[in-house]
Design an enzyme around this catalytic site. Sequence first.
Site, PDB file in Angstrom:
ATOM      1  N   ASN A 158     -35.711 -20.608  39.346  1.00 35.85           N
ATOM      2  CA  ASN A 158     -36.610 -19.670  38.486  1.00 35.85           C
ATOM      3  C   ASN A 158     -35.811 -19.722  37.271  1.00 35.85           C
ATOM      4  O   ASN A 158     -35.713 -20.573  36.475  1.00 35.85           O
ATOM      5  CB  ASN A 158     -36.644 -18.167  39.330  1.00 35.85           C
ATOM      6  CG  ASN A 158     -35.459 -17.710  39.705  1.00 35.85           C
ATOM      7  OD1 ASN A 158     -34.706 -18.113  40.568  1.00 35.85           O
ATOM      8  ND2 ASN A 158     -35.161 -16.475  39.084  1.00 35.85           N
ATOM      9  N   ASP A 159     -35.506 -18.546  36.876  1.00 39.62           N
ATOM     10  CA  ASP A 159     -35.220 -18.127  35.316  1.00 39.62           C
ATOM     11  C   ASP A 159     -34.409 -19.050  34.622  1.00 39.62           C
ATOM     12  O   ASP A 159     -33.312 -19.543  35.302  1.00 39.62           O
ATOM     13  CB  ASP A 159     -34.588 -16.595  35.204  1.00 39.62           C
ATOM     14  CG  ASP A 159     -35.278 -15.715  35.991  1.00 39.62           C
ATOM     15  OD1 ASP A 159     -36.225 -15.852  36.339  1.00 39.62           O
ATOM     16  OD2 ASP A 159     -34.698 -14.266  35.784  1.00 39.62           O
ATOM     17  N   SER A 175     -28.995 -13.937  36.940  1.00 37.68           N
ATOM     18  CA  SER A 175     -29.301 -14.350  35.317  1.00 37.68           C
ATOM     19  C   SER A 175     -28.341 -13.854  34.360  1.00 37.68           C
ATOM     20  O   SER A 175     -27.775 -12.740  34.437  1.00 37.68           O
ATOM     21  CB  SER A 175     -30.625 -13.968  34.854  1.00 37.68           C
ATOM     22  OG  SER A 175     -31.962 -14.773  35.587  1.00 37.68           O
ATOM     23  N   ASP A 188     -28.918  -9.145  33.783  1.00 36.44           N
ATOM     24  CA  ASP A 188     -29.374  -9.852  32.859  1.00 36.44           C
ATOM     25  C   ASP A 188     -28.892  -9.743  31.612  1.00 36.44           C
ATOM     26  O   ASP A 188     -28.707  -8.442  31.216  1.00 36.44           O
ATOM     27  CB  ASP A 188     -30.811 -10.101  32.984  1.00 36.44           C
ATOM     28  CG  ASP A 188     -31.596 -10.191  34.226  1.00 36.44           C
ATOM     29  OD1 ASP A 188     -30.742 -10.583  35.101  1.00 36.44           O
ATOM     30  OD2 ASP A 188     -32.647  -9.863  34.428  1.00 36.44           O
ATOM     31  N   GLU A 238     -36.290  -6.650  32.941  1.00 41.13           N
ATOM     32  CA  GLU A 238     -35.251  -7.805  33.116  1.00 41.13           C
ATOM     33  C   GLU A 238     -35.227  -8.726  31.995  1.00 41.13           C
ATOM     34  O   GLU A 238     -36.213  -8.641  31.167  1.00 41.13           O
ATOM     35  CB  GLU A 238     -35.976  -8.676  34.302  1.00 41.13           C
ATOM     36  CG  GLU A 238     -36.048  -7.738  35.561  1.00 41.13           C
ATOM     37  CD  GLU A 238     -36.579  -8.506  36.705  1.00 41.13           C
ATOM     38  OE1 GLU A 238     -35.697  -9.036  37.782  1.00 41.13           O
ATOM     39  OE2 GLU A 238     -37.829  -9.427  36.780  1.00 41.13           O
TER      40      GLU A 238
END
Length: 758
Positions: free
Chosen positions: A268-269, A330, A395, A449
Amino acid sequence: MFDPAAAVGFLHAGELSTEQRAAIEWCEAVSPFVERVTFEEIAAGTADLDRYDALWWHRDDPLESAPDGTVAEAAPALRSCVEDGGGLLLSLHALSAVEKLGIDSVVPDATGHEETTEPTGYLLKSIYANDSGFAEFDDLRVRTCEPGKEVPYARYENVLPACGEALAATVRGDLDVFRQLSLFSWMLEEGSVIGAGSALSFAGPADGACASNRSQLVGTLLGTLSAGDPPGIEAPRSVSGLTAMRERLAENPSRPQYHLTPPANWLNDPNGIIEYEDRYHVFYQYNPGGPMHGTIHWGHAVSDDLVHWEDEPVALSPSPDGPDRDGCWSGCAIENDGTATIFYTGGRDTRQLPCRADALDSDLRKWEKDPRNPIIEEVPENVVGSEHWEAEFRDHCIWFSDERWHHLIGSGLRDVGGAVFYYTSPDLDEWEYVGPLLVGSGETGAMWECPELLELGEYDLLHVSNYEDVLYFLGEFGEQDFHTERRGLLDHGDFYAPQSLFGEDRYVMWGWIPELRDERAQWEAGWSGTLSIPRELTIENDQLKQRPIPELEALRHSHARHADLTVENSNQTLDVRGRTIELRATIHAEANEAGFSVFESPDGVERTRIGIQDEKVIVHREASSLASSSVDHRELPLDDIEGHTPERRYRHLAHLVFLDEIADAEYGLSRPHGRRPGLVIHGHLPSAVRSGCSQRDLHQTRALHSLATVESGSARRPPPRRAGGSPNPNRRPGTRPWRYRFLQAHESRPYLPHTIPS
């Protein structure tokens, strides 16, 4: 089933239980040479372990009830036997002994007994379905335990082994339980260990499909251990292991070719994007356990040209006793006095807090976590929480200016809305809380986020992700807050949690394209998630512009062009085919609807339609994939498009579309799945649009003014690696055959212009 001549040593500590006696009886029925070996004998040095082809410890009682010290005392001899080429099977609660036996530092976090109400067993990972031990099963779902039994279990659910590889999750009846991982392998020098932590009860009735599967599975696992050929991949988090995974999935027709994807499992990120020692590094959220979200590590890829990417070892893994035990979430990367440093969010139990790690080598392969982690121990007051976290606080975006470091963290305020919290530091060690930099409202989401602040000429751009969209705020970064002049959506497609690289007087941004296939389809594919192609961000004439980076032109290798195409009361299909295509179409139309469709199957069941309809540009994804359901469309108001003529009777629209296998990518058109004739181009009009660019009439004249396609190569054929820090010849090609004129990149639709709303 294993060779009947194979010798099995059945391990036990203390008296045999009823379940263990039943397991021995089963083993004796299929192998003529089975002997019992006690841990007391191993610890005393009186057991000759070399006489056995495989060792098996099957334990239904909790590990804590084993005789004190005997397992730990026997561990050195057992490990030595395995390292010299032996094989060891640990089943049920024996899997919890991996730490005591010196196999792994992380033990299963879910143990106990459960009553099976339906047939239960193992959900095999598709990437290993053809390995020894699994190839004889026709299905990934191997049910090994009948309903109505109380069975011990030891599983990894919120953590993963530090060095083991997950082979299977859990299946109960028709329900796939992806996050209950129960079958693992470890490679220890010349030998191997397999752990099977659930659904293996030999006591009681033993007939039917479950009993047959159980015998087949345990027999083949013992057989592969005896032969030294167990399922799985050696060193799964190393370059060699990740390369082996990628090669196993290379022939999968659904794998994008020039988008950055994980070797296997979950992505993902994007995280920690940095140019360091003349190479580009992209880290990303990665779950080695399988193609589902959970137990996040940091994956790592590197490039010399932003186009061709190579897999690097997994960069960050959770520490068993650290504040990041449940995940390394993240964060960002910076260069501090020549050293690369990453800040990330560590998760443990219900707390998530900022953590730090420093690079130990120039390749950014080895990282040392700060022993003081977490570097910020308390969250501001009134921070929003959730069922998972007592405070949503994660994050990071960090930069240096005005003789100090600036630090943004995503969060939200209870009963208010999403928020970006602002900290400063003179040295990256001690952080002072300044206050909320920007606070939203209910309409902009309760939690923000992945904040990032970019300086774009006269404007500063702050963007956040609110679980649904990426919001941007254009304005000015002040001493203690952000003054917003305009706001909007950064992207109207499936594009999330972006992060940028600054260099050569430009920002280059990547985002995560979330999956639209269901979890079962992702599991069966063996991989999930991709990053967008990189895009440049600029402000021009007070407008936010996003364009694909010109380096992508290096992937082009064949070209086709069609001009002045018109359709009137007929269809027209252009035979332009391919799975990795860059397509540009300029459309003039007087109709209420006009456009084209891509990746259309011969029967028209699968297709993705892109066009103008009802004063909007719409990407119809409802039929894009047979592996997805209830996939909605994406749309952008026509008035937001640069070059659009306001008069409704005459409209001009240019599309720049990147098609990458089933990623349909720069608009991640939902991951079409299934057979289709490459790319069939046909322009179309009102109602239904076809695949590619044929044109369908609605009793009006429409024209596809021009259409050009370029077939692209794979980003997985890296150019020769440069030595040292020599100039990068592939950095920014000077030729741009086509002029990119598009302001907004849409990861679920074509690149379309977007005017910043007031």
